[in-house]
Scaffold this motif. Structure first.
Motif, PDB file in Angstrom:
ATOM      1  N   PHE A   1     -24.605 -80.655  51.675  1.00 43.22           N
ATOM      2  CA  PHE A   1     -24.890 -80.778  50.253  1.00 43.22           C
ATOM      3  C   PHE A   1     -26.289 -80.211  50.022  1.00 43.22           C
ATOM      4  N   VAL A   2     -26.376 -79.126  49.226  1.00 41.42           N
ATOM      5  CA  VAL A   2     -27.652 -78.409  49.117  1.00 41.42           C
ATOM      6  C   VAL A   2     -28.287 -78.522  47.733  1.00 41.42           C
ATOM      7  N   GLY A   3     -27.611 -79.185  46.780  1.00 40.74           N
ATOM      8  CA  GLY A   3     -28.118 -79.212  45.409  1.00 40.74           C
ATOM      9  C   GLY A   3     -28.942 -80.437  45.102  1.00 40.74           C
TER      10      GLY A   3
ATOM     11  N   VAL B   1     -29.446 -70.691  57.446  1.00 43.44           N
ATOM     12  CA  VAL B   1     -29.579 -69.908  56.212  1.00 43.44           C
ATOM     13  C   VAL B   1     -28.410 -70.293  55.304  1.00 43.44           C
ATOM     14  N   ARG B   2     -28.696 -70.406  54.020  1.00 41.69           N
ATOM     15  CA  ARG B   2     -27.678 -70.856  53.045  1.00 41.69           C
ATOM     16  C   ARG B   2     -27.257 -69.650  52.214  1.00 41.69           C
ATOM     17  N   ILE B   3     -26.070 -69.150  52.494  1.00 38.92           N
ATOM     18  CA  ILE B   3     -25.681 -67.854  51.940  1.00 38.92           C
ATOM     19  C   ILE B   3     -24.486 -67.982  50.994  1.00 38.92           C
ATOM     20  N   GLY B   4     -24.724 -67.644  49.736  1.00 38.14           N
ATOM     21  CA  GLY B   4     -23.649 -67.613  48.753  1.00 38.14           C
ATOM     22  C   GLY B   4     -23.225 -66.181  48.462  1.00 38.14           C
ATOM     23  N   THR B   5     -23.983 -65.522  47.568  1.00 41.09           N
ATOM     24  CA  THR B   5     -23.629 -64.189  47.055  1.00 41.09           C
ATOM     25  C   THR B   5     -23.275 -63.165  48.134  1.00 41.09           C
ATOM     26  N   ALA B   6     -24.062 -63.086  49.171  1.00 42.51           N
ATOM     27  CA  ALA B   6     -23.843 -62.044  50.189  1.00 42.51           C
ATOM     28  C   ALA B   6     -22.522 -62.233  50.924  1.00 42.51           C
TER      29      ALA B   6
ATOM     30  N   GLY C   1     -33.872 -69.665  53.406  1.00 39.10           N
ATOM     31  CA  GLY C   1     -33.268 -68.340  53.325  1.00 39.10           C
ATOM     32  C   GLY C   1     -31.934 -68.388  52.618  1.00 39.10           C
ATOM     33  N   MET C   2     -31.795 -67.491  51.639  1.00 41.42           N
ATOM     34  CA  MET C   2     -30.567 -67.320  50.885  1.00 41.42           C
ATOM     35  C   MET C   2     -30.228 -65.829  50.972  1.00 41.42           C
ATOM     36  N   SER C   3     -29.278 -65.388  50.153  1.00 43.33           N
ATOM     37  CA  SER C   3     -28.841 -63.997  50.269  1.00 43.33           C
ATOM     38  C   SER C   3     -29.996 -62.998  50.160  1.00 43.33           C
ATOM     39  N   ALA C   4     -30.953 -63.296  49.269  1.00 38.48           N
ATOM     40  CA  ALA C   4     -31.995 -62.306  48.979  1.00 38.48           C
ATOM     41  C   ALA C   4     -33.166 -62.347  49.956  1.00 38.48           C
TER      42      ALA C   4
ATOM     43  N   VAL D   1     -36.235 -80.024  57.728  1.00 38.10           N
ATOM     44  CA  VAL D   1     -36.730 -79.699  56.388  1.00 38.10           C
ATOM     45  C   VAL D   1     -35.910 -78.576  55.758  1.00 38.10           C
ATOM     46  N   MET D   2     -36.058 -78.464  54.444  1.00 38.34           N
ATOM     47  CA  MET D   2     -35.383 -77.421  53.678  1.00 38.34           C
ATOM     48  C   MET D   2     -36.310 -76.959  52.568  1.00 38.34           C
ATOM     49  N   ALA D   3     -36.173 -75.694  52.176  1.00 39.53           N
ATOM     50  CA  ALA D   3     -36.898 -75.222  50.987  1.00 39.53           C
ATOM     51  C   ALA D   3     -36.148 -74.075  50.333  1.00 39.53           C
TER      52      ALA D   3
ATOM     53  N   GLU E   1     -22.328 -76.953  49.319  1.00 38.14           N
ATOM     54  CA  GLU E   1     -22.009 -77.110  47.904  1.00 38.14           C
ATOM     55  C   GLU E   1     -23.210 -77.746  47.214  1.00 38.14           C
ATOM     56  N   ASN E   2     -23.295 -77.538  45.876  1.00 38.02           N
ATOM     57  CA  ASN E   2     -24.453 -78.100  45.180  1.00 38.02           C
ATOM     58  C   ASN E   2     -24.092 -79.072  44.061  1.00 38.02           C
ATOM     59  N   ARG E   3     -22.785 -79.318  43.854  1.00 39.48           N
ATOM     60  CA  ARG E   3     -22.404 -80.292  42.831  1.00 39.48           C
ATOM     61  C   ARG E   3     -21.408 -81.266  43.429  1.00 39.48           C
TER      62      ARG E   3
ATOM     63  N   HIS F   1     -20.700 -62.217  43.622  1.00 43.99           N
ATOM     64  CA  HIS F   1     -21.471 -62.794  42.523  1.00 43.99           C
ATOM     65  C   HIS F   1     -20.727 -63.938  41.868  1.00 43.99           C
ATOM     66  N   ARG F   2     -21.494 -64.973  41.552  1.00 44.53           N
ATOM     67  CA  ARG F   2     -20.893 -66.115  40.878  1.00 44.53           C
ATOM     68  C   ARG F   2     -20.703 -65.798  39.401  1.00 44.53           C
ATOM     69  N   PRO F   3     -19.714 -66.442  38.783  1.00 52.25           N
ATOM     70  CA  PRO F   3     -19.430 -66.170  37.370  1.00 52.25           C
ATOM     71  C   PRO F   3     -20.611 -66.411  36.442  1.00 52.25           C
TER      72      PRO F   3
ATOM     73  N   ALA G   1     -22.190 -71.309  54.544  1.00 51.07           N
ATOM     74  CA  ALA G   1     -21.563 -70.551  53.454  1.00 51.07           C
ATOM     75  C   ALA G   1     -21.593 -71.411  52.194  1.00 51.07           C
ATOM     76  N   VAL G   2     -22.377 -70.976  51.210  1.00 57.60           N
ATOM     77  CA  VAL G   2     -22.491 -71.758  49.972  1.00 57.60           C
ATOM     78  C   VAL G   2     -21.379 -71.312  49.021  1.00 57.60           C
ATOM     79  N   THR G   3     -20.354 -72.152  48.943  1.00 58.48           N
ATOM     80  CA  THR G   3     -19.097 -71.765  48.284  1.00 58.48           C
ATOM     81  C   THR G   3     -18.998 -72.255  46.840  1.00 58.48           C
ATOM     82  N   LYS G   4     -20.088 -72.774  46.299  1.00 60.80           N
ATOM     83  CA  LYS G   4     -20.069 -73.280  44.912  1.00 60.80           C
ATOM     84  C   LYS G   4     -19.487 -72.246  43.956  1.00 60.80           C
ATOM     85  N   THR G   5     -18.686 -72.739  43.037  1.00 60.97           N
ATOM     86  CA  THR G   5     -17.956 -71.962  42.012  1.00 60.97           C
ATOM     87  C   THR G   5     -16.753 -71.190  42.582  1.00 60.97           C
TER      88      THR G   5
HETATM   89  C1  LIG Z   1     -26.622 -71.332  45.465  1.00 58.21           C
HETATM   90  C2  LIG Z   1     -27.554 -71.757  46.520  1.00 58.21           C
HETATM   91  C3  LIG Z   1     -27.743 -70.971  47.664  1.00 58.21           C
HETATM   92  C4  LIG Z   1     -27.064 -69.628  47.883  1.00 58.21           C
HETATM   93  O1  LIG Z   1     -27.657 -68.680  47.061  1.00 58.21           O
HETATM   94  P1  LIG Z   1     -27.326 -67.093  47.187  1.00 58.21           P
HETATM   95  O2  LIG Z   1     -28.519 -66.452  46.588  1.00 58.21           O
HETATM   96  O3  LIG Z   1     -26.088 -66.873  46.383  1.00 58.21           O
HETATM   97  O4  LIG Z   1     -27.157 -66.780  48.610  1.00 58.21           O
HETATM   98  C5  LIG Z   1     -28.615 -71.447  48.636  1.00 58.21           C
HETATM   99  N1  LIG Z   1     -29.276 -72.610  48.504  1.00 58.21           N
HETATM  100  C6  LIG Z   1     -29.127 -73.401  47.413  1.00 58.21           C
HETATM  101  C7  LIG Z   1     -29.898 -74.673  47.311  1.00 58.21           C
HETATM  102  C8  LIG Z   1     -28.269 -72.994  46.383  1.00 58.21           C
HETATM  103  O5  LIG Z   1     -28.128 -73.772  45.300  1.00 58.21           O
END
Ligand SMILES: *Cc1c(COP(=O)(O)O)cnc(C)c1O
Length: 238
Positions: free
Chosen positions: A86-88, A223-228, A207-210, A170-172, A64-66, A232-234, A41-45
């Motif tokens: 840490f994904v950023g 899978v790294r999921i924020g928005t879904a 893989g992200m939300s989209a 690995v990651m992409a 988180e990315n920061r 939506h982030r601010p 769960a990518v909880t940034k912001t």
């Molecule tokens: C923000 C972020 C995500 C999550 O993105 P969503 O499209 O909101 O799911 C995944 N990976 C990285 C590296 C990100 O910075």
């Protein structure tokens, strides 16, 4: 009418149910099992209270990315049984801090960062799992960070040889506006090359939300999921 108010918990629970369903369908389509997929769960912001609610709903992996935001949330949630990712993009001068709380760093993209993270993890007396971020862009669709596919196995070798670090895989991040299918197929090939030398490097973070369906098709384990999950982030780049 307090009982009719939709709480943040309800909202997150509904998002999680939809996400779980999407992952189940994506797995069924390619003969995989949902248990093979870890949701980060990518909880940034979003506030630490959201992390707490997600943990209560059963999620165990937070991304988180920061550095500063991550460090604060980690401290605020120290009582929860969570794995911190840490994904950023990571600056060398933040390695000390990140290695003090991150269990998995997804964005290892250069040798100088391997050296810095290794020193930082040893200083903290911790073992940090490191993923090599691979650039899966093409000349037509710019990559979104990472070492080139050619150089990824060498960087993986350096991680594996570094004290304080464990090579996780690995990651992409798929290029913006391009077909994620080709990008994740390229990532899967690099992952297979690295796994041939390092069988334990089994993590494929993609893989992200989209684009999680394409990632599951190409072997994503994380899978790294924020928005879904969180909404939506601010700001678009938050
Ligand atoms: C923000 C972020 C995500 C999550 O993105 P969503 O499209 O909101 O799911 C995944 N990976 C990285 C590296 C990100 O910075």
């Amino acid at each position: 009418m307090e009982h009719l108010r939709v709480t943040r918990r309800d909202e997150l629970a509904a998002n999680l149910a939809r996400l779980t369903d999407r992952i189940a369908k994506a797995c069924a389509a390619v003969g995989r099992l949902p248990a093979e997929i870890t949701v980060v769960a990518v909880t940034k912001t979003f506030p630490a209270d959201d992390v707490r609610l997600l943990a209560d709903l059963g999620l165990r992996d937070v991304g988180e990315n920061r550095d500063r935001e991550a460090a604060e949330k980690h401290a605020a949630c120290a009582d929860l049984p969570l794995t911190w990712h840490f994904v950023g993009q990571l600056q060398r001068n933040k390695a000390r801090s990140v290695a003090s709380y991150a269990d998995v760093v997804h964005s290892v993209d250069r040798l100088s960062l391997v050296t810095a993270l290794s020193a930082a993890a040893q200083h903290a007396g911790r073992e940090v799992t490191a993923l090599v971020q691979v650039d899966v862009g093409t000349p037509a669709a710019d990559g979104r960070g990472g070492v080139s596919a050619d150089r990824a196995p060498g960087l993986a070798e350096a991680v594996a040889a570094s004290s304080g670090l464990r090579l996780g895989g690995v990651m992409a991040v798929a290029p913006l506006g391009a077909d994620p299918d080709g990008a994740f197929a390229r990532l899967a090939r690099v992952a297979a090359r690295i796994r041939a030398e390092h069988p334990d490097a089994a993590i494929l973070s993609a893989g992200m939300s989209a684009d999680l369906e394409a990632a599951v098709k190409h072997g994503a384990t994380h899978v790294r999921i924020g928005t879904a999950l969180l909404g939506h982030r601010p700001t678009p780049f938050g």
